[in-house]
Enzyme design. Structure first.
Site, PDB file in Angstrom:
ATOM      1  N   PRO A  88       9.052 112.238  14.738  1.00  0.00           N
ATOM      2  CA  PRO A  88       7.815 111.654  14.226  1.00  0.00           C
ATOM      3  C   PRO A  88       7.075 112.594  13.282  1.00  0.00           C
ATOM      4  O   PRO A  88       6.234 112.190  12.512  1.00  0.00           O
ATOM      5  CB  PRO A  88       6.989 111.402  15.496  1.00  0.00           C
ATOM      6  CG  PRO A  88       7.926 111.516  16.633  1.00  0.00           C
ATOM      7  CD  PRO A  88       9.019 112.421  16.196  1.00  0.00           C
ATOM      8  N   GLU A 116      10.080 113.960  25.480  1.00  0.00           N
ATOM      9  CA  GLU A 116       8.880 114.294  24.697  1.00  0.00           C
ATOM     10  C   GLU A 116       9.246 114.908  23.352  1.00  0.00           C
ATOM     11  O   GLU A 116       8.402 115.116  22.504  1.00  0.00           O
ATOM     12  CB  GLU A 116       7.994 115.279  25.480  1.00  0.00           C
ATOM     13  CG  GLU A 116       7.250 114.648  26.635  1.00  0.00           C
ATOM     14  CD  GLU A 116       6.465 113.434  26.206  1.00  0.00           C
ATOM     15  OE1 GLU A 116       6.780 112.335  26.685  1.00  0.00           O
ATOM     16  OE2 GLU A 116       5.557 113.573  25.358  1.00  0.00           O
ATOM     17  N   ASP A 168      18.339  94.516  -3.880  1.00  0.00           N
ATOM     18  CA  ASP A 168      17.509  94.723  -2.693  1.00  0.00           C
ATOM     19  C   ASP A 168      16.081  95.066  -3.109  1.00  0.00           C
ATOM     20  O   ASP A 168      15.881  95.815  -4.059  1.00  0.00           O
ATOM     21  CB  ASP A 168      18.060  95.907  -1.865  1.00  0.00           C
ATOM     22  CG  ASP A 168      19.231  95.452  -1.001  1.00  0.00           C
ATOM     23  OD1 ASP A 168      19.496  94.253  -0.956  1.00  0.00           O
ATOM     24  OD2 ASP A 168      19.857  96.334  -0.374  1.00  0.00           O
TER      25      ASP A 168
END
Ligand SMILES: CN1CCCC[C@@H]1Cn1ccc2ccc(-c3n[nH]c(N)c3C#N)cc21
Length: 238
Positions: A88, A116, A168
């Site tokens: 992240p 985690e 696309d």
């Protein structure tokens, strides 16, 4: 192109890659995907991959040793490869980065954590830290699949229709136009007349207007570097 995935859940990757475009690209030999279970690179009988975090806090942290052993195992062949950690905290993955990966890398290692997160020292052995978006997933595997899928689509011959990748959305800098197929009338919901006209110029213009309208509504941030013609169409919509 070769992808090597490090994960404690190899089934997640193995299941997905058998299907669709990716499955066809694998069968054509355009892509190779090898999945490694990090538990196979542990040194204890319980194949432990995680431990309590130094400094306290909730949850468990993945230990460096299995990642280190797996990376050293892969590097033993001394072939060049780009090592990408999914996280992240990584830089945002975009179509542009997918294109860069496809152009620059013959082989990529996608490193998937769980729990985690992973011991920070693993980052000393990776080239890139990448995030697929501003939301929290349970692990890196879905992100790895997003990267594999989007990069493979860009490999010449992978789709069997060169136009598809070019067509696309995001490749063109704005969202896609609406798509319709049979039936022409579904419970009174009709296909736009222009799509039945056979007038390819009119259809192309309608599709461009719809794509720009969708982009203006949902992703105005993508509306940069438009051609003068697209800018003219956009101004008509405002
Ligand atoms: C939930 N749990 C505690 C909070 C922090 C994340 C952790 C889970 N987790 C462990 C390894 C791991 C790798 C990637 C991602 C990830 N989430 N969102 C993205 N765009 C991701 C990417 N790419 C999540 C991961």
């Amino acid at each position: 192109m070769k992808f090597e995935v490090l994960t404690i859940f190899p089934e997640i990757i193995e299941c997905y890659i058998k299907h669709g475009v990716l499955g066809k690209a694998l069968n054509k030999g355009i892509v190779e995907v090898k999945v490694y279970n990090l538990r196979d690179f542990t040194s204890d009988k319980h194949k432990k991959v995680d431990d309590y975090p130094y400094g306290g806090g909730a949850g468990m942290v993945m230990q460096i040793e299995p990642f280190y052993n797996a990376i050293m195992h892969l590097k033993a062949d001394e072939k060049p490869r780009k090592l990408v950690l999914l996280s992240p905290q990584g830089r945002k993955f975009t179509q542009k980065l997918a294109q860069k990966f496809m152009e620059e890398s013959k082989a990529m290692v996608l490193i998937c954590g769980r729990y985690e997160g992973i011991d920070e020292r693993v980052k000393a052995f990776v080239d890139e830290e990448v995030s697929i978006g501003d939301y929290v997933l349970s692990g890196g595997e879905l992100a790895a699949l997003v990267i594999i899928d989007s990069v493979v689509r860009l490999i010449p011959g992978a789709l069997g229709d060169e136009l598809s990748a070019v067509e696309d959305s995001f490749m063109k800098g704005f969202l896609d136009y609406p798509h319709y197929t049979r039936p022409e009338d579904f419970k009174g919901m009709k296909v736009p007349e222009v799509l039945l006209s056979g007038d390819h110029k009119k259809i192309a213009l309608w599709r461009k207007r719809q794509a720009l309208k969708n982009t203006l509504k949902n992703r105005p941030d993508l509306l940069k570097n438009l051609s003068p013609e697209d800018m003219r169409i956009l101004k008509e919509l405002c």
